[in-house]
Design a protein around this motif. Structure first.
Motif, PDB file in Angstrom:
ATOM      1  N   ARG A 148     -28.344  62.673  63.211  1.00  0.00           N
ATOM      2  CA  ARG A 148     -27.212  63.334  62.544  1.00  0.00           C
ATOM      3  C   ARG A 148     -26.300  64.014  63.563  1.00  0.00           C
ATOM      4  NH1 ARG A 148     -27.358  63.236  56.924  1.00  0.00           N
ATOM      5  NH2 ARG A 148     -25.272  62.668  57.494  1.00  0.00           N
ATOM      6  N   GLU A 188     -24.118  61.438  65.090  1.00  0.00           N
ATOM      7  CA  GLU A 188     -23.008  61.070  64.202  1.00  0.00           C
ATOM      8  C   GLU A 188     -21.876  62.097  64.283  1.00  0.00           C
ATOM      9  OE1 GLU A 188     -25.866  58.817  60.934  1.00  0.00           O
ATOM     10  OE2 GLU A 188     -25.236  60.865  60.598  1.00  0.00           O
ATOM     11  N   ARG A 194     -23.557  58.507  56.582  1.00  0.00           N
ATOM     12  CA  ARG A 194     -24.366  57.615  57.424  1.00  0.00           C
ATOM     13  C   ARG A 194     -23.617  56.293  57.591  1.00  0.00           C
ATOM     14  NH1 ARG A 194     -29.462  59.785  57.956  1.00  0.00           N
ATOM     15  NH2 ARG A 194     -29.029  58.842  59.947  1.00  0.00           N
ATOM     16  N   LEU A 216     -27.719  54.907  53.210  1.00  0.00           N
ATOM     17  CA  LEU A 216     -28.612  54.381  54.252  1.00  0.00           C
ATOM     18  C   LEU A 216     -28.848  52.893  54.043  1.00  0.00           C
ATOM     19  CD1 LEU A 216     -31.290  57.232  54.570  1.00  0.00           C
ATOM     20  CD2 LEU A 216     -29.714  56.470  56.349  1.00  0.00           C
TER      21      LEU A 216
END
Ligand code: 5AD
Ligand code: SF4
Length: 445
Positions: free
Chosen positions: A26, A29, A144, A190
């Motif tokens: 995370r 990202e 995501r 996801l």
């Protein structure tokens, strides 16, 4: 701290548990969203995030040797360094005092603010953020995008159990469950991003609680049932569970939901009731064994895994022998075992009867020998079975692929395959840590 330019490249190094792996993804990202690119393999990154673990002393000390190495390797252009994770939470600003090269310290519940902290670090201001709890974090994270076939999803964080040896209740805070609707949405993203398997994560994942769309209370089994409805998701796992939070529904789910893999990680820590009590574990050896029996009734082929600590303060040889007996009674497919490590601020660190290092070494060796024997026996007993293997990466040899069986064993195969394939494989040979499989047909499921 001196002023500097916005780093162009980053690397996140995660240590410790799978939740740190999730948090590390995370953070990556977030950094990519800020326009910072992941450093290429072998390239020095301009920003390094050390996503640390505080569970045992060795893990916690590693961060300082890593910082030293980064500074030395950087010479005149050392990277910008951020310390994240549980050492950041536990030690806060002390880290910057001990390691002035560190420009940012960010706890596990505050890492959504990493981009702003980088801006401050660029201006030459050191930044520390160890706020709790986590409610704002997940909402502030980007969507995501691209994930591996086997992805993690944090559903629950923190721990209220206060086992007397453990720092987690202090570093990760009180138990919180993320709302079911958010989790379903993230699971869906996801799957769209490439996941075929999702592992639901939590320090006490089976303490997760939430509501279904009609507002009725559901537990982890209800969440698993809801996520299992995603058509392109093929496998669901969860970790780590606590024996006190095992419900009838969760046990039943193992017999009823085909996508729920036959694997259970249920830490026991010790086979001695006196030690378990001193650890504040709220279960006995006997009640733990009964729980496992019930999982086996629901799903006879379930692979069992656990965690063990040897050398808890006051542990006698006879008490350690009870741990060995429990290992024999269970027949684990896999397990983690550790020497007790006294952690500052935990009740056990102040207990009498700290066990000498050489006694712990000897016990750990004997325990690991027993666990290794059972793991090999489990792997050997799998030979001849045909099962689905989820391909996760290329193997070392050309034409070789590495994947996971339903029982979380690593399986090597040779032949035509691609990452993300679920292939039907006959397990042909077993070693202590992996199996060799022969490709049968491409599995539809
Ligand atoms: N010392 C050794 N092992 C520990 N664990 C947690 N705290 C300690 C400690 N202080 C182990 C437990 C837990 C796993 C994640 O780490 O076995 O289940
Ligand atoms: Fe630590 Fe015990 Fe909580 Fe597990 S259940 S995170 S060992 S306090």
């Amino acid at each position: 701290m001196r002023q500097r330019e916005l780093p162009r490249t980053f690397r996140v190094k995660s240590f410790g548990c799978q939740m740190n792996v999730y948090d590390g993804e995370r953070m990556a990202e977030l950094l990519a969203d800020k326009g910072i690119a992941p450093a290429l393999e072998g390239e020095d990154a301009e920003l390094v995030v050390l996503n640390t673990c505080h569970i045992r002393e060795k893990a916690a000390e590693k961060v300082y040797s890593d910082i030293g190495r980064l500074v030395k390797a950087g010479g005149d252009h050392p990277p910008m360094i951020a310390v994240a994770g549980c050492v950041a939470q536990a030690e806060g600003e002390e880290i910057m005092a001990r390691a002035p090269a560190v420009g940012m310290v960010v706890g596990p519940q505050a890492y959504h603010r990493l981009p702003e902290m980088i801006d401050r670090a660029v201006r030459g201001e050191g930044a520390t953020d160890t706020d709790m709890p986590a409610d704002a974090k997940f909402a502030a994270l980007p969507a995501r995008r691209r994930v591996a076939p086997s992805a993690f999803l944090t559903v629950q964080e923190g721990c209220d159990k206060f086992c007397t040896y453990c720092v987690v209740p202090y570093t990760r805070g009180a138990e919180i469950s993320r709302p079911a609707a958010d989790l379903l949405a993230e699971a869906e993203r996801l799957v769209t991003a490439g996941a075929r398997e999702i592992t639901l994560l939590g320090q006490n994942v089976n303490a997760w609680s939430g509501e279904d769309p009609k507002g009725r209370p559901i537990g982890l089994d209800g969440l698993i049932r809801a996520i299992a409805k995603l058509p392109d998701l093929k496998r669901i796992r969860y970790t780590t569970s606590h024996p006190a939070d095992v419900t009838d529904g969760l046990i039943a789910a193992h017999g009823e939901i085909a996508k729920l893999m036959p694997y259970l990680h249920l830490p026991v820590q010790s086979g001695s009731d006196r030690v378990l009590k001193a650890m504040n574990r709220s279960h006995s050896a006997e009640s733990y064994l009964r729980t496992l029996e019930r999982f086996r009734e629901a799903r006879p082929d379930i692979a069992l895994s656990g965690d063990f600590i040897v050398g808890f303060p006051g542990e006698s040889e006879a008490e350690f022998a009870q741990t060995l007996q429990l290992v024999e009674a269970v027949g684990y497919a896999h397990a983690f075992s550790f020497k007790y490590s006294a952690r500052p601020g935990t009740p056990a660190a102040a207990m009498d009867g700290q066990v000498p290092a050489e006694v712990m070494d000897d016990r750990l060796q004997r325990l690991q020998a027993a666990l290794g024997r059972h793991q090999l026996a489990f792997n050997r007993a799998s030979v001849g079975k045909t099962c689905a293997v989820l391909i996760e990466r290329k193997g070392k040899k050309p034409g070789q692929w590495l994947g996971k069986s339903p029982w979380l064993q690593s399986v090597h195969i040779e032949g035509e395959a691609a990452i993300g394939d679920l292939l039907e494989v006959e397990l042909a040979a077993a070693g202590p840590n992996s199996l060799a499989g022969e490709l049968r047909v491409r599995a539809a499921a």
